[in-house]
Motif scaffolding. Structure first.
Motif, PDB file in Angstrom:
ATOM      1  N   PRO A   3      15.566   0.082 -10.519  1.00  0.00           N
ATOM      2  CA  PRO A   3      14.560  -0.322  -9.517  1.00  0.00           C
ATOM      3  C   PRO A   3      14.778   0.364  -8.169  1.00  0.00           C
ATOM      4  O   PRO A   3      13.821   0.638  -7.460  1.00  0.00           O
ATOM      5  CB  PRO A   3      14.719  -1.836  -9.416  1.00  0.00           C
ATOM      6  N   PRO A  12      17.466   1.038   0.833  1.00  0.00           N
ATOM      7  CA  PRO A  12      17.029   1.366  -0.532  1.00  0.00           C
ATOM      8  C   PRO A  12      15.603   1.924  -0.569  1.00  0.00           C
ATOM      9  O   PRO A  12      14.737   1.452   0.162  1.00  0.00           O
ATOM     10  CB  PRO A  12      17.097   0.019  -1.254  1.00  0.00           C
ATOM     11  N   ILE A  13      15.430   2.938  -1.395  1.00  0.00           N
ATOM     12  CA  ILE A  13      14.079   3.457  -1.666  1.00  0.00           C
ATOM     13  C   ILE A  13      13.764   3.025  -3.092  1.00  0.00           C
ATOM     14  O   ILE A  13      14.405   3.464  -4.046  1.00  0.00           O
ATOM     15  CB  ILE A  13      14.026   4.999  -1.553  1.00  0.00           C
ATOM     16  N   TYR A  14      12.773   2.157  -3.230  1.00  0.00           N
ATOM     17  CA  TYR A  14      12.469   1.578  -4.538  1.00  0.00           C
ATOM     18  C   TYR A  14      11.625   2.522  -5.394  1.00  0.00           C
ATOM     19  O   TYR A  14      10.719   3.197  -4.892  1.00  0.00           O
ATOM     20  CB  TYR A  14      11.767   0.230  -4.366  1.00  0.00           C
ATOM     21  N   GLY A  17       7.706   1.814  -5.522  1.00  0.00           N
ATOM     22  CA  GLY A  17       7.007   2.264  -4.322  1.00  0.00           C
ATOM     23  C   GLY A  17       6.994   3.777  -4.215  1.00  0.00           C
ATOM     24  O   GLY A  17       5.977   4.369  -3.832  1.00  0.00           O
ATOM     25  N   PHE A  18       8.122   4.405  -4.560  1.00  0.00           N
ATOM     26  CA  PHE A  18       8.216   5.864  -4.464  1.00  0.00           C
ATOM     27  C   PHE A  18       7.206   6.542  -5.394  1.00  0.00           C
ATOM     28  O   PHE A  18       6.453   7.428  -4.977  1.00  0.00           O
ATOM     29  CB  PHE A  18       9.637   6.320  -4.821  1.00  0.00           C
TER      30      PHE A  18
ATOM     31  N   ILE B 119       1.344   0.568   1.609  1.00  0.00           N
ATOM     32  CA  ILE B 119       1.879   1.298   0.447  1.00  0.00           C
ATOM     33  C   ILE B 119       3.156   2.043   0.840  1.00  0.00           C
ATOM     34  O   ILE B 119       4.138   2.044   0.092  1.00  0.00           O
ATOM     35  CB  ILE B 119       0.823   2.277  -0.114  1.00  0.00           C
ATOM     36  N   ILE B 120       3.137   2.644   2.023  1.00  0.00           N
ATOM     37  CA  ILE B 120       4.333   3.372   2.480  1.00  0.00           C
ATOM     38  C   ILE B 120       5.486   2.395   2.713  1.00  0.00           C
ATOM     39  O   ILE B 120       6.629   2.666   2.336  1.00  0.00           O
ATOM     40  CB  ILE B 120       4.013   4.197   3.750  1.00  0.00           C
ATOM     41  N   LEU B 121       5.179   1.232   3.299  1.00  0.00           N
ATOM     42  CA  LEU B 121       6.226   0.222   3.503  1.00  0.00           C
ATOM     43  C   LEU B 121       6.771  -0.285   2.164  1.00  0.00           C
ATOM     44  O   LEU B 121       7.912  -0.729   2.088  1.00  0.00           O
ATOM     45  CB  LEU B 121       5.675  -0.945   4.329  1.00  0.00           C
ATOM     46  N   GLY B 122       5.948  -0.194   1.127  1.00  0.00           N
ATOM     47  CA  GLY B 122       6.378  -0.591  -0.215  1.00  0.00           C
ATOM     48  C   GLY B 122       7.521   0.247  -0.753  1.00  0.00           C
ATOM     49  O   GLY B 122       8.188  -0.148  -1.715  1.00  0.00           O
ATOM     50  N   LEU B 123       7.770   1.398  -0.124  1.00  0.00           N
ATOM     51  CA  LEU B 123       8.924   2.227  -0.494  1.00  0.00           C
ATOM     52  C   LEU B 123      10.229   1.463  -0.270  1.00  0.00           C
ATOM     53  O   LEU B 123      11.197   1.648  -1.002  1.00  0.00           O
ATOM     54  CB  LEU B 123       8.959   3.487   0.382  1.00  0.00           C
ATOM     55  N   PHE B 124      10.237   0.626   0.769  1.00  0.00           N
ATOM     56  CA  PHE B 124      11.466  -0.042   1.173  1.00  0.00           C
ATOM     57  C   PHE B 124      11.529  -1.499   0.702  1.00  0.00           C
ATOM     58  O   PHE B 124      12.437  -2.228   1.054  1.00  0.00           O
ATOM     59  CB  PHE B 124      11.608   0.015   2.703  1.00  0.00           C
ATOM     60  N   MET B 125      10.539  -1.915  -0.062  1.00  0.00           N
ATOM     61  CA  MET B 125      10.517  -3.287  -0.588  1.00  0.00           C
ATOM     62  C   MET B 125      10.217  -3.229  -2.072  1.00  0.00           C
ATOM     63  O   MET B 125       9.420  -2.398  -2.507  1.00  0.00           O
ATOM     64  CB  MET B 125       9.437  -4.119   0.102  1.00  0.00           C
ATOM     65  N   ASN B 126      10.831  -4.103  -2.814  1.00  0.00           N
ATOM     66  CA  ASN B 126      10.615  -4.074  -4.260  1.00  0.00           C
ATOM     67  C   ASN B 126       9.303  -4.782  -4.585  1.00  0.00           C
ATOM     68  O   ASN B 126       9.287  -5.881  -5.128  1.00  0.00           O
ATOM     69  CB  ASN B 126      11.782  -4.720  -4.996  1.00  0.00           C
ATOM     70  N   ALA B 127       8.201  -4.137  -4.211  1.00  0.00           N
ATOM     71  CA  ALA B 127       6.874  -4.740  -4.383  1.00  0.00           C
ATOM     72  C   ALA B 127       6.284  -4.298  -5.708  1.00  0.00           C
ATOM     73  O   ALA B 127       5.623  -3.278  -5.791  1.00  0.00           O
ATOM     74  CB  ALA B 127       5.979  -4.320  -3.232  1.00  0.00           C
ATOM     75  N   LEU B 128       6.557  -5.072  -6.743  1.00  0.00           N
ATOM     76  CA  LEU B 128       5.993  -4.737  -8.051  1.00  0.00           C
ATOM     77  C   LEU B 128       4.566  -5.255  -8.135  1.00  0.00           C
ATOM     78  O   LEU B 128       4.159  -6.102  -7.346  1.00  0.00           O
ATOM     79  CB  LEU B 128       6.833  -5.353  -9.168  1.00  0.00           C
TER      80      LEU B 128
END
Lengths: 253, 136
Positions: A3, A12-14, A17-18, B119-128
């Motif tokens: 993840p 962390p880079i998830y 999201g990436f 969406i960009i902030l979603g890089l740093f959050m585990n937003a499934l």
């Protein structure tokens, strides 16, 4: 599962999201490239793409209300929650419908008579390949149903293997991308037909792959996603039936 | 590809064509000679006017959303009534775009910018994708 893709100075880079960001970026680049190849003027591509993006994001989230019922209302009816980065974007099927409708309405609003939306078809398939890799790496929705097949994957806290359904979807999207690229210049695949073909093909595949996924059963043994796939397939069939009947009538006159 | 029609918006590098109210006498036209009772033809908006309208739509959306409604981001049952805001946004946006107003494009852009930011902030959050509803 992975993840967390990487860590930069402890941040962390998830993976989800990436790959979502990467998918949208690559999709945009491909739409721009395809639009140039098709000589689609920028005064049309910009508003249609903008509206398709917003419509896709709203459709992706709003469709969750259909899949999960009223308990999803705080996340789907509250407009501010659409900008909450802690909540994921939603369903790709709903996103496709939202993007299609918004793009179609906008093309009519700007006075475009014909449809140049075929530029979106291969971009959609390419974005799906990339996005589904992120879904797989994050172990989204438990990936799939239990399996004894050799390619089944293990998830943390599970003592059985499951179907890697995001990889099935990524594999299908890769094949679908090649088919769409091959057909994009065909005379029958112009004026919106390529996009309808692309969306319809994905809907058919998604209908069957849903039997291996963990989504909630809505009615008659089918998930909400499957019902939405059926709506898409039916809409395309009705469109072509009406179109074909009209063409025959015109030819006979 | 296509020649821009009267319905299509003009590009920046394309000069706005003046719709001349003057009709040469003796030359047949589709609508015939303009009578004195007809209202004057609507002139197309200038670039500065379009930018101003776009800015009104863009910043106006932020102003209305974050000042009038308090910028509430929490998602709980009490805020379902904010569904009104959701549908109001859709209806107003469609109305403005249908009117071909640049205010509508500004509003659409403001929503898009916020979605991109999330969406960009979603890089740093585990937003499934809707993990709150996943049950194994």
């Amino acid at each position: 599962m992975y993840p967390v893709l990487i860590e930069i100075n402890g941040t962390p880079i998830y993976a989800h999201g990436f790959f979502l960001n990467l998918a949208l970026l690559v999709c945009l680049l491909m739409v721009v490239g395809e639009s140039r190849r098709r000589h689609w003027p920028k005064q049309e591509v910009v508003p249609i793409t903008l509206a398709a993006f917003v419509g896709g994001m709203i459709g992706a989230r709003f469709s969750i209300l259909f899949f999960h019922g009223w308990e999803a209302a705080p996340f789907t009816l509250n407009f501010y929650s659409y900008f909450d980065p802690q909540i994921g974007p939603g369903s790709i099927i709903g996103g496709l419908i939202g993007a299609y409708l918004a793009g179609f309405i906008t093309s009519r609003l700007i006075g475009k008579a014909d449809c140049a939306c075929d530029a979106f078809a291969p971009a959609m398939a390419l974005a799906l390949i990339i996005g589904k890799i992120g879904c797989f790496m994050s172990g989204e929705d438990g990936l799939g149903k239990p399996t004894d097949l050799p390619w089944g994957v293990s998830l943390p806290n599970l003592d059985f293997r499951v179907h890697p359904t995001p990889l099935y979807e990524a594999g299908f999207s890769l094949v679908w991308l090649l088919i769409l690229l091959r057909l994009r210049n065909h005379p029958w695949m112009q004026n919106g037909n390529l996009l309808k073909f692309g969306v319809g093909g994905y809907a058919i595949f998604r209908f069957f792959i849903e039997f291996l996924r963990n989504n909630r059963i809505l009615l008659w043994g089918l998930t909400g996603q499957q019902w939405l796939c059926l709506v898409i397939i039916l809409a395309i069939v009705v469109y072509y039936a009406v179109h074909f009947a009209r063409s025959r009538r015109m030819a006979s006159v | 590809m296509d020649e821009p029609t009267q319905d299509q918006p003009l590009s920046e590098d394309q000069p706005a064509q003046e719709t001349s109210p003057v009709i040469d006498e003796g030359l047949p036209t589709e609508s015939g000679p303009a009578s004195k009772d007809e209202p004057p033809a609507k002139l197309p908006e200038g670039k500065s006017q379009r930018i101003l309208k776009f800015a009104v739509g863009f910043f106006g959306w932020f102003l209305v959303t974050f000042l009038v409604f308090g910028g509430k981001m929490e998602s709980n049952g009490m805020e379902i009534s904010l569904g009104v805001v959701f549908f109001a946004n859709i209806v107003i946006l469609t109305f403005l775009l249908k009117k071909r107003s640049f205010i509508g494009w500004g509003m659409l852009s403001a929503i898009a910018v916020n979605l991109i930011a999330s969406i960009i902030l979603g890089l740093f959050m585990n937003a499934l994708c809707f993990i709150p509803f996943y049950k194994h």
